[in-house]
Design a protein around this motif. Structure first.
Motif, PDB file in Angstrom:
ATOM      1  N   HIS A  81       0.838  -1.204   0.000  1.00  0.00           N
ATOM      2  CA  HIS A  81       0.000   0.000   0.000  1.00  0.00           C
ATOM      3  C   HIS A  81       0.870   1.249   0.000  1.00  0.00           C
ATOM      4  N   ASP A  92       6.776   2.162   5.387  1.00  0.00           N
ATOM      5  CA  ASP A  92       5.670   1.234   5.659  1.00  0.00           C
ATOM      6  C   ASP A  92       4.735   1.223   4.455  1.00  0.00           C
ATOM      7  N   GLY A  93       4.695   0.114   3.734  1.00  0.00           N
ATOM      8  CA  GLY A  93       3.835   0.001   2.561  1.00  0.00           C
ATOM      9  C   GLY A  93       4.553   0.337   1.271  1.00  0.00           C
ATOM     10  N   GLU A 126      -4.876   0.816   3.408  1.00  0.00           N
ATOM     11  CA  GLU A 126      -4.498  -0.318   4.266  1.00  0.00           C
ATOM     12  C   GLU A 126      -4.521   0.103   5.727  1.00  0.00           C
ATOM     13  N   GLU A 127      -4.167   1.373   5.984  1.00  0.00           N
ATOM     14  CA  GLU A 127      -3.988   1.840   7.363  1.00  0.00           C
ATOM     15  C   GLU A 127      -5.298   2.082   8.102  1.00  0.00           C
ATOM     16  N   HIS A 191       7.652  -6.096   3.172  1.00  0.00           N
ATOM     17  CA  HIS A 191       7.242  -5.072   4.135  1.00  0.00           C
ATOM     18  C   HIS A 191       8.337  -4.915   5.188  1.00  0.00           C
ATOM     19  N   HIS A 359      -1.635  -7.181   7.680  1.00  0.00           N
ATOM     20  CA  HIS A 359      -1.169  -6.737   6.358  1.00  0.00           C
ATOM     21  C   HIS A 359      -2.167  -7.146   5.283  1.00  0.00           C
TER      22      HIS A 359
END
Ligand SMILES: [Zn+2]
Length: 410
Positions: A81, A92-93, A126-127, A191, A359
């Motif tokens: 993401h 992150d992503g 995603e978050e 990731h 995830h």
């Protein structure tokens, strides 16, 4: 397979550094929630990069973005993401999306013969800034319901339909997104670990064998508010002391009887919340996680029993309701086998690891063999401007992703 198949680490790094400029905030982090202005700019840039790589670019009704190399049979996919939490970090992503793009770019450049189609994916939200975690991947897998996407406000005060206004997407298109899904064979996600284990073990590669499931509960102890100066201890119904007792007993129980599973109280409010009154009510969040579905169910039941036991011995009422849940995922042996084999051939030190965080790969597991590769992040820090990686680790992780995809699609 070309035995010296490798990513271009400089090109991958340049892409990650460029993506990090979209949503760069005043505190030195990245604030790029899905469909914010920064995200819309990042999406346009990503689509251009996918086109520049000679891949067919596609966006589905949930705003998930794909780049594809045609091939016979089912589709092998890699992705992650590009949305972030508010004041999050650079990696992150984004490492998972851009490493997947780099892998497909290299496979295209080498004109590798493919027995399957290959796609890279960037999943929306995603978050969970909008309506719960994994909006895009859940839409992709057909795991959303209408109520969920229409009800209530997002954390930005507006509803999802309002946020989608002007993006060309609608609640209807989000709900229909799974109809555009190709027949999937496998999914891989690179990731950052978001924990301290790889760094502590000095391993540049983690091969994920399981992803934790979770139960989120919103809970309360209710007693009786009374005067702090005049109510003797034996007559108090102190809701805060019930919570304090529960916090210690509950977390100790998880740590001793189910080591590796986690119980966390992350948000607490005590009412009326003044100096001179014994608290009559304590509300709190309860986050329970495990990589085993059986343990998760047992731990949840045991923890709730502890809370009821404390309530009855302290003259309190305990109540709780489930607000979110995801199932744990075991990565299939086929995926672990390929990744361990290729990790060995590349000469990298890899170790098996469990993911305590959720995830997109966990959501994709509902429809195909799904696995993950972790790389270390400094001090285990994520969701912070202090997120940091070693570029040499990223190169290794991306090479392993590339070899894994070439094996799965070759
Ligand atoms: Zn992530």
């Amino acid at each position: 397979m070309t035995m010296d198949l490798r990513v271009d680490p400089g090109r991958l790094r340049a892409d990650i550094e460029k993506l990090s400029t979209f949503g760069r905030d005043a505190k030195g982090g990245v604030s790029r929630p899905s469909f914010s202005r920064a995200d819309l700019e990042a999406r346009a840039w990503l689509k251009d990069r996918i086109r520049d790589a000679g891949l067919a670019v596609r966006q589905d009704g949930a705003g998930n973005i794909f780049g594809r190399i045609e091939g016979p049979g089912k589709t092998v996919m890699a992705g992650s993401h590009i949305d972030t939490v508010l004041n999050g970090g650079d990696y992150d992503g984004s490492v998972g999306v851009l490493a997947a793009l780099e892998c497909l770019r290299r496979i295209k450049e080498e004109s590798l013969p493919l027995a399957r189609a290959l796609e890279m994916a960037s999943f929306t939200d995603e978050e969970g800034n909008l309506v719960g975690d994994f909006l895009g991947s859940r839409a992709f897998m057909g795991l959303l319901d209408r109520d969920e996407v229409t009800r209530g406000r997002t954390q930005f005060g507006r509803s999802l339909p309002e946020i989608l206004d002007g993006t060309g997407l609608t609640v209807e298109s989000v709900l229909a997104a799974s109809g555009e899904r190709p027949d999937l064979d496998a999914f891989l996600e690179l990731h950052i670990e978001q924990g301290p284990i790889l760094e502590t073990e000095e391993a540049p590669i983690g091969i994920v064998e399981a992803i934790s499931g979770k139960k989120y509960r919103w809970c309360s102890f209710t007693g009786k508010a009374s005067h702090a100066g005049t109510t003797p201890p034996e007559l108090r119904q102190d809701a805060f002391l019930g919570l304090a007792d529960f916090a210690l007993r509950g977390t100790r129980h998880a740590a001793i009887d189910h080591y590796g599973s986690m119980v966390t109280i992350g948000k607490v409010s005590v009412h009326p919340g003044v100096f001179s009154t014994v608290p009559g009510r304590a509300e709190f969040s309860l986050d329970i996680r495990s990589v085993s579905a059986e343990t998760l169910a047992a731990l949840e039941a045991e923890i709730l029993d502890i809370a009821r036991d404390i309530a009855s011995s302290r003259g309190l009422k305990f109540a709780s309701r489930l607000v979110d849940a995801t199932e744990p995922v075991r990565v299939p042996p086929r995926i672990i086998g390929i990744l361990e084999d290729e990790c060995g051939k590349l000469g990298y030190r890899g170790m098996r690891i469990a993911s305590g965080a959720g995830h997109d790969a966990q959501i994709l597991a509902a429809g195909c063999d799904s696995g993950m590769i972790f790389i270390p992040c400094l001090d285990g820090i994520s969701h912070s401007p202090d997120e940091s990686i070693d570029w040499a680790d990223l190169e290794k992780g991306a090479n392993l992703l590339l070899r894994g995809l070439a094996r799965l699609a070759g």
